[in-house]
Each structure stands twice: as structure tokens, then as C-alpha cells.
Enzyme design. Structure first.
Site, PDB file in Angstrom:
ATOM      1  N   GLU A 130      -6.492   4.688   8.133  1.00 19.37           N
ATOM      2  CA  GLU A 130      -6.361   5.914   7.478  1.00 19.37           C
ATOM      3  C   GLU A 130      -7.308   6.766   6.687  1.00 19.37           C
ATOM      4  OE1 GLU A 130      -2.655   6.014   5.451  1.00 19.37           O
ATOM      5  OE2 GLU A 130      -1.779   4.795   7.384  1.00 19.37           O
ATOM      6  N   GLU A 179      -5.959  -4.756  10.840  1.00 21.22           N
ATOM      7  CA  GLU A 179      -4.376  -4.641  10.912  1.00 21.22           C
ATOM      8  C   GLU A 179      -5.181  -3.295  11.889  1.00 21.22           C
ATOM      9  OE1 GLU A 179      -2.510  -3.128   6.794  1.00 21.22           O
ATOM     10  OE2 GLU A 179      -3.821  -2.180   6.901  1.00 21.22           O
ATOM     11  N   ASN A 234       0.677  -1.081  -0.034  1.00 23.20           N
ATOM     12  CA  ASN A 234       0.243   0.190   0.245  1.00 23.20           C
ATOM     13  C   ASN A 234       0.826   1.125  -0.333  1.00 23.20           C
ATOM     14  OD1 ASN A 234      -1.982   2.073   0.412  1.00 23.20           O
ATOM     15  ND2 ASN A 234      -2.343   1.410   2.414  1.00 23.20           N
ATOM     16  N   GLY A 244       2.181   1.879  10.815  1.00 27.76           N
ATOM     17  CA  GLY A 244       3.748   3.142  10.749  1.00 27.76           C
ATOM     18  C   GLY A 244       4.135   3.298  12.190  1.00 27.76           C
ATOM     19  N   HIS A 273      -9.688   1.158   5.364  1.00 30.47           N
ATOM     20  CA  HIS A 273      -8.406   1.210   5.559  1.00 30.47           C
ATOM     21  C   HIS A 273      -8.260   1.869   6.867  1.00 30.47           C
ATOM     22  CE1 HIS A 273      -3.742   2.396   6.299  1.00 30.47           C
ATOM     23  NE2 HIS A 273      -3.484   1.262   5.299  1.00 30.47           N
ATOM     24  N   SER A 297       2.914  -2.390  10.562  1.00 32.48           N
ATOM     25  CA  SER A 297       4.965  -1.989  10.484  1.00 32.48           C
ATOM     26  C   SER A 297       5.691  -3.273   9.905  1.00 32.48           C
ATOM     27  CB  SER A 297       5.083  -2.229  11.838  1.00 32.48           C
ATOM     28  OG  SER A 297       4.889  -0.819  12.176  1.00 32.48           O
ATOM     29  N   LYS A 330       0.352   4.110  -0.002  1.00 32.30           N
ATOM     30  CA  LYS A 330      -0.682   5.734   0.138  1.00 32.30           C
ATOM     31  C   LYS A 330      -0.429   6.675  -0.585  1.00 32.30           C
ATOM     32  CE  LYS A 330       0.809   3.440   4.976  1.00 32.30           C
ATOM     33  NZ  LYS A 330       0.402   3.480   6.655  1.00 32.30           N
TER      34      LYS A 330
HETATM   35  C1  PEP Z   1      -0.608   0.049   5.837  1.00 28.07           C
HETATM   36  O1  PEP Z   1      -0.849   1.427   5.287  1.00 28.07           O
HETATM   37  O2  PEP Z   1      -2.049  -0.654   5.472  1.00 28.07           O
HETATM   38  C2  PEP Z   1       0.399  -0.409   6.879  1.00 28.07           C
HETATM   39  C3  PEP Z   1       0.216  -1.748   7.294  1.00 28.07           C
HETATM   40  O3  PEP Z   1       1.412   0.327   6.574  1.00 28.07           O
HETATM   41  P1  PEP Z   1       2.520   0.120   7.755  1.00 28.07           P
HETATM   42  O4  PEP Z   1       3.519  -0.809   6.927  1.00 28.07           O
HETATM   43  O5  PEP Z   1       3.774   1.162   7.235  1.00 28.07           O
HETATM   44  O6  PEP Z   1       2.774   0.293   9.262  1.00 28.07           O
END
Ligand code: PEP
Length: 253
Positions: free
Chosen positions: A103, A170, A11, A176, A101, A214, A13
Site C-alpha cells: 500500500e 505478501e 498491521n 484484503g 508494504h 487475507s 493500517k
Molecule cells: C497487510 O496489510 O499486510 C495484510 C496482509 O492485510 P490483510 O490481512 O487485510 O490482507
């Protein structure tokens, strides 16, 4: 150990300009050169909307699949400035869309909006990567399973084609942050999700469950023991071809 088809979903973003396709070229040539394609896995990358048209053409018939990062909760065309409908995504030849998601949830998406998006994405024959996850407050109050159950039942329906829905667990506190759940808690939550979704939506098969939050080339090995996991949703580490390729290599090492 790793067995069965696994998904490595990147992803991006708010990242990427037209020349960033070179990152995907490098990932793709790793498959072509037979370096990391001995195992049974799929790679899906979700660049921003601005790159979907170009990348969907560039990577047509390639190992890498392209996904949208979101879609609007109204279909076809309409007076919705700045938004992209599931129909418009489908017409680019895109087969996947991320929905729910954290975000996007944080910028105002609620379960009702997400429900509409899922409905319309399926109507347009898109495959959905449906994100769910608890925040840190829910986790501290030991409400994780209650939150996940609610996020699933408010959005999904029994008559949906679950072969087209991949659930991405998630935890919001992990995205992040560099923090990942313990292997034990992930084993427990993944098993719960598989069992709950199968029973609740009367499936004849187990649903696909990804983990996201992460994931990087160093910690990926710690997920190997979680046999119920069908793959990973990777944010930050998917923006570098080296990191992304190393994640896959280290997973199968
Ligand atoms: C995500 O945006 O779905 C995600 C898992 O981000 P990150 O791997 O940066 O934590």
C-alpha cells in the site's frame, strides 16, 4: 507442523484511536492468563503513527511488541512536512518498522526509496519487516520469482545484519481480497526465498519469512503444513482482539 519461533504481526493500517489500546490489552491478557502462551511465538502490532508514543509506553515490558507501519527515507530532523524519520521512531523506544508494504509502494514508494528506508532503519538499530510481493499481472505472467528477486536485490545488501530483517511475502492480489495462495505455491515460494536470500546475501543462517494476505481465523489452519514459514503479517483480522487471538489459537490447535 508448527515449530520454532513464530511471529504474529498485526498491521492496523489506518485504524485506531487512543482508546483502541483496549484491543491490545485483551490480547496481552491472554498471554498473562496462560491461555495461549504455551508455544514459542512473538506478537508485534503496528498501530498508526498517532498512537506509537502512547502504546510504546503502555506496552513496555509486555509480551506485545509495538512496530511502526513505515518511516521516512531521510533521517533525524528536517524540512519534511508530515513525515517521521527512523531516528524519531527509535527515540520512542520502538524496535520494529514495516517497510515496503504494497500500500505504501502503491502511493509512490519505489525500490530506491525503500532501499534508503532500510538502510536508515538499520542504522537506527530498528528491526525491519520488509514486505515484498507480486501483483496479479506478475502472477498471471508467471513472473512471481523474478519480481521477488528484484525487490530483494534492489534493496538489501550483503553487509546488512539479517538477524534484524524479517521478510514478509505478501502477494498484492491477496491483501484484503480474501484470496490466499495454494499451499503448494506457498511452499515453493517460501523455500525459494529462504534459499535465494541465504545464497545471494551470503548468510550463515536462513532468513525469517512471514506470509501476509487475507490471513484469518478460518484459513490459518491451512498454513500449518508450510514448515518454512516463520509467521504471519495480518491486516484486517488484527483489528479485533478475538480474531487475532483465534488466529494464534487455531494455528496451534
Ligand atoms: C497487510 O496489510 O499486510 C495484510 C496482509 O492485510 P490483510 O490481512 O487485510 O490482507
Amino acid at each position: 507442523m508448527a515449530s520454532g519461533l513464530k511471529y504474529f504481526v498485526g498491521n492496523w493500517k489506518m485504524f485506531g484511536i487512543p482508546t483502541s489500546f483496549k484491543i491490545l490489552n485483551r490480547i496481552n491478557s491472554n498471554f498473562v492468563k496462560n491461555k495461549i502462551n504455551k508455544e514459542n511465538y512473538k506478537v508485534i502490532i503496528a498501530p498508526p503513527f498517532t498512537l506509537l508514543h502512547d502504546y510504546s509506553k503502555r506496552f513496555k515490558n509486555k509480551k506485545i511488541l509495538i512496530s511502526a507501519q513505515n518511516c521516512f527515507h531521510k533521517d533525524n530532523f528536517g524540512p519534511h512536512t508530515g513525515n517521521i524519520s527512523p531516528y524519531m521512531i527509535k527515540k520512542l523506544g520502538i524496535k520494529f518498522v514495516i517497510i515496503g508494504h504494497s500500500e505504501s509502494r502503491a502511493s509512490g514508494e519505489n525500490d530506491n526509496i525503500i532501499k534508503e528506508k532500510v538502510y536508515l532503519a538499520l542504522k537506527n538499530n530498528l528491526n525491519i519487516i520488509f514486505c515484498i510481493g507480486e501483483n496479479i499481472k506478475d502472477k498471471r505472467r508467471k513472473k512471481t520469482l523474478i519480481v521477488l528477486r528484484k525487490q530483494l536485490t534492489k534493496v538489501l545488501k550483503r553487509n546488512y545484519n539479517f538477524k534484524k530483517i524479517i521478510i514478509a511475502y505478501e502477494p498484492v492480489w491477496s491483501i484484503g481480497s480474501g484470496k490466499i495462495p495454494t499451499a503448494n505455491s506457498l511452499i515453493h515460494i517460501t523455500a525459494f526465498l529462504k534459499k535465494f536470500v541465504k545464497k545471494q546475501f551470503k548468510l550463515s543462517h536462513l532468513p525469517k519469512i512471514l506470509y501476509g494476505g487475507s490471513v484469518d481465523k478460518k484459513n490459518i489452519a491451512s498454513f500449518k503444513s508450510i514448515s518454512d514459514l516463520d509467521g504471519f503479517l495480518i491486516g484486517g483480522a488484527s483489528k479485533s482482539s478475538k480474531n487475532f487471538i483465534d488466529i494464534i489459537k487455531n494455528f496451534y490447535k
